[in-house]
Design a protein around this motif. Sequence first.
Motif, PDB file in Angstrom:
ATOM      1  N   UNK A  13       0.799  -1.204   0.000  1.00  0.00           N
ATOM      2  CA  UNK A  13       0.000   0.000   0.000  1.00  0.00           C
ATOM      3  C   UNK A  13       0.839   1.265   0.000  1.00  0.00           C
ATOM      4  N   UNK A  14       0.200   2.388   0.359  1.00  0.00           N
ATOM      5  CA  UNK A  14       0.856   3.688   0.286  1.00  0.00           C
ATOM      6  C   UNK A  14       0.614   4.464   1.577  1.00  0.00           C
ATOM      7  N   UNK A  15       1.587   5.314   1.929  1.00  0.00           N
ATOM      8  CA  UNK A  15       1.473   6.184   3.101  1.00  0.00           C
ATOM      9  C   UNK A  15       1.673   7.623   2.660  1.00  0.00           C
ATOM     10  N   UNK A  16       0.770   8.500   3.063  1.00  0.00           N
ATOM     11  CA  UNK A  16       0.875   9.901   2.652  1.00  0.00           C
ATOM     12  C   UNK A  16       1.995  10.606   3.408  1.00  0.00           C
ATOM     13  N   UNK A  17       2.392  11.746   2.895  1.00  0.00           N
ATOM     14  CA  UNK A  17       3.444  12.541   3.523  1.00  0.00           C
ATOM     15  C   UNK A  17       3.004  13.051   4.890  1.00  0.00           C
ATOM     16  N   UNK A  18       1.721  13.378   5.031  1.00  0.00           N
ATOM     17  CA  UNK A  18       1.219  13.868   6.311  1.00  0.00           C
ATOM     18  C   UNK A  18       1.354  12.783   7.378  1.00  0.00           C
ATOM     19  N   UNK A  19       0.931  11.567   7.047  1.00  0.00           N
ATOM     20  CA  UNK A  19       1.051  10.464   8.000  1.00  0.00           C
ATOM     21  C   UNK A  19       2.503  10.190   8.353  1.00  0.00           C
ATOM     22  N   UNK A  20       3.372  10.189   7.339  1.00  0.00           N
ATOM     23  CA  UNK A  20       4.788   9.895   7.560  1.00  0.00           C
ATOM     24  C   UNK A  20       5.449  10.986   8.402  1.00  0.00           C
ATOM     25  N   UNK A  21       5.079  12.255   8.141  1.00  0.00           N
ATOM     26  CA  UNK A  21       5.653  13.369   8.898  1.00  0.00           C
ATOM     27  C   UNK A  21       5.251  13.290  10.368  1.00  0.00           C
ATOM     28  N   UNK A  22       3.995  12.935  10.635  1.00  0.00           N
ATOM     29  CA  UNK A  22       3.540  12.801  12.023  1.00  0.00           C
ATOM     30  C   UNK A  22       4.292  11.686  12.744  1.00  0.00           C
ATOM     31  N   UNK A  23       4.449  10.544  12.069  1.00  0.00           N
ATOM     32  CA  UNK A  23       5.160   9.422  12.669  1.00  0.00           C
ATOM     33  C   UNK A  23       6.624   9.779  12.935  1.00  0.00           C
ATOM     34  N   UNK A  24       7.289  10.394  11.963  1.00  0.00           N
ATOM     35  CA  UNK A  24       8.697  10.767  12.119  1.00  0.00           C
ATOM     36  C   UNK A  24       8.877  11.772  13.250  1.00  0.00           C
ATOM     37  N   UNK A  25       7.991  12.759  13.326  1.00  0.00           N
ATOM     38  CA  UNK A  25       8.073  13.768  14.385  1.00  0.00           C
ATOM     39  C   UNK A  25       7.915  13.129  15.754  1.00  0.00           C
ATOM     40  N   UNK A  26       7.002  12.186  15.865  1.00  0.00           N
ATOM     41  CA  UNK A  26       6.798  11.493  17.138  1.00  0.00           C
ATOM     42  C   UNK A  26       8.054  10.716  17.544  1.00  0.00           C
ATOM     43  N   UNK A  27       8.666  10.051  16.572  1.00  0.00           N
ATOM     44  CA  UNK A  27       9.874   9.283  16.875  1.00  0.00           C
ATOM     45  C   UNK A  27      10.997  10.199  17.351  1.00  0.00           C
ATOM     46  N   UNK A  28      11.193  11.335  16.678  1.00  0.00           N
ATOM     47  CA  UNK A  28      12.247  12.271  17.072  1.00  0.00           C
ATOM     48  C   UNK A  28      11.967  12.859  18.453  1.00  0.00           C
ATOM     49  N   UNK A  29      10.707  13.118  18.784  1.00  0.00           N
ATOM     50  CA  UNK A  29      10.379  13.650  20.104  1.00  0.00           C
ATOM     51  C   UNK A  29      10.723  12.652  21.200  1.00  0.00           C
ATOM     52  N   UNK A  30      10.453  11.375  20.957  1.00  0.00           N
ATOM     53  CA  UNK A  30      10.796  10.344  21.938  1.00  0.00           C
ATOM     54  C   UNK A  30      12.315  10.277  22.126  1.00  0.00           C
ATOM     55  N   UNK A  31      13.055  10.283  21.016  1.00  0.00           N
ATOM     56  CA  UNK A  31      14.522  10.235  21.098  1.00  0.00           C
ATOM     57  C   UNK A  31      15.068  11.458  21.829  1.00  0.00           C
ATOM     58  N   UNK A  32      14.513  12.627  21.517  1.00  0.00           N
ATOM     59  CA  UNK A  32      14.952  13.855  22.176  1.00  0.00           C
ATOM     60  C   UNK A  32      14.666  13.803  23.672  1.00  0.00           C
ATOM     61  N   UNK A  33      13.506  13.281  24.040  1.00  0.00           N
ATOM     62  CA  UNK A  33      13.152  13.171  25.460  1.00  0.00           C
ATOM     63  C   UNK A  33      14.130  12.256  26.200  1.00  0.00           C
ATOM     64  N   UNK A  34      14.518  11.138  25.577  1.00  0.00           N
ATOM     65  CA  UNK A  34      15.465  10.224  26.207  1.00  0.00           C
ATOM     66  C   UNK A  34      16.847  10.863  26.345  1.00  0.00           C
ATOM     67  N   UNK A  35      17.266  11.625  25.320  1.00  0.00           N
ATOM     68  CA  UNK A  35      18.561  12.308  25.383  1.00  0.00           C
ATOM     69  C   UNK A  35      18.559  13.348  26.504  1.00  0.00           C
ATOM     70  N   UNK A  36      17.490  14.143  26.578  1.00  0.00           N
ATOM     71  CA  UNK A  36      17.384  15.162  27.632  1.00  0.00           C
ATOM     72  C   UNK A  36      17.370  14.500  29.005  1.00  0.00           C
ATOM     73  N   UNK A  37      16.637  13.396  29.134  1.00  0.00           N
ATOM     74  CA  UNK A  37      16.593  12.671  30.402  1.00  0.00           C
ATOM     75  C   UNK A  37      17.986  12.182  30.800  1.00  0.00           C
TER      76      UNK A  37
END
Length: 327
Positions: A13-37
């Motif tokens: 199937x296919x994934x839109x850019x909006x869906x992919x951008x939301x997923x990528x942003x969420x992943x980076x936020x989790x990584x950033x939170x762990x680094x800050x912690x």
Amino acid sequence: MGTCIAKSFTAEGRTSLVQYACLTSFQWLICLALVVLGVVSMSRGASSDALTIIGLIGLAYLLVSLPTMWNATIRRLHDISSSGGSVAVFVLHAIFAVGTVTSWRFQGDGALTIALTCFAAGTLLWALFIIRDLWTLGCGVENDYGLPPSENEETPEGVRTLFKYIRVGIISLLSIWGLLMVVGTVCGYFVKGKKASPTEYPVERHSRYIPDNELETALREVNKTCPQKYGPITYEKAELSREERILQYNYTVDLGGELDIQKFKTALKWELTSMVEQMKRDPKTLAFLNVLLRNNFGIRARYVIKPSNEIVQDELSAREIRQILDK
């Protein structure tokens, strides 16, 4: 993002850019939170166990989220009518990048390090084109991978412009990273060894000619206070053997026959290693070790046991001394 998570284990199937951008942003936020912690924990003097737990949490999250990101990336490529097999370039880049770091860490061959760096930079360049595609809006018509996601038609013009800026920013940052990686490796290859820190030593020489003003001067400094007596042990003058390429420390031990020779032989290698480790901590003795290693000389400890006059000795080669200094 919920659609991406629901399709974590399917690449069809296919994934839109909006869906992919939301997923990528969420992943980076989790990584950033762990680094800050982790940074906050270190600044407050957290124990190594606590930092290890934070690292394990990050690793566990990475392993759990990897299938979601991997398949979402493949479906995102499908949305722009591109093959999902292109994501393999990210694996190749990771392999070459790890190989480059490992080669530098274990002081591997310089030419090999440069080759690995060039391959890493090359795969990164290839990845830039894929990243450009990942952050490009998909076509609004059906293609070989299925019907278009509804978000392709509903994306406002402002969001489209934002995605363009994000794409340019990511490509610019990764381009700078690739350039720094190549320039840093090449410069490090040519500069390496020219500026030695207090714990480094130049490359060994194999020339038969050994300058007297270097080794002999160092030997005179070693023997300046010899002989010295410390309890039952007498430190005699050291000697240089040019044929064996060895510096021999001479000792006399007089314990009146109470010494266990076998145990003494067993402990001698450990004593030699400890001596080199102590010399490593003192700038003066470390400089003397550097003189020996420049000329590919090892160290031998020779003990004459009284009253039997039995000789017990052991030695460390130049290679073994280097291994001790590198720890």
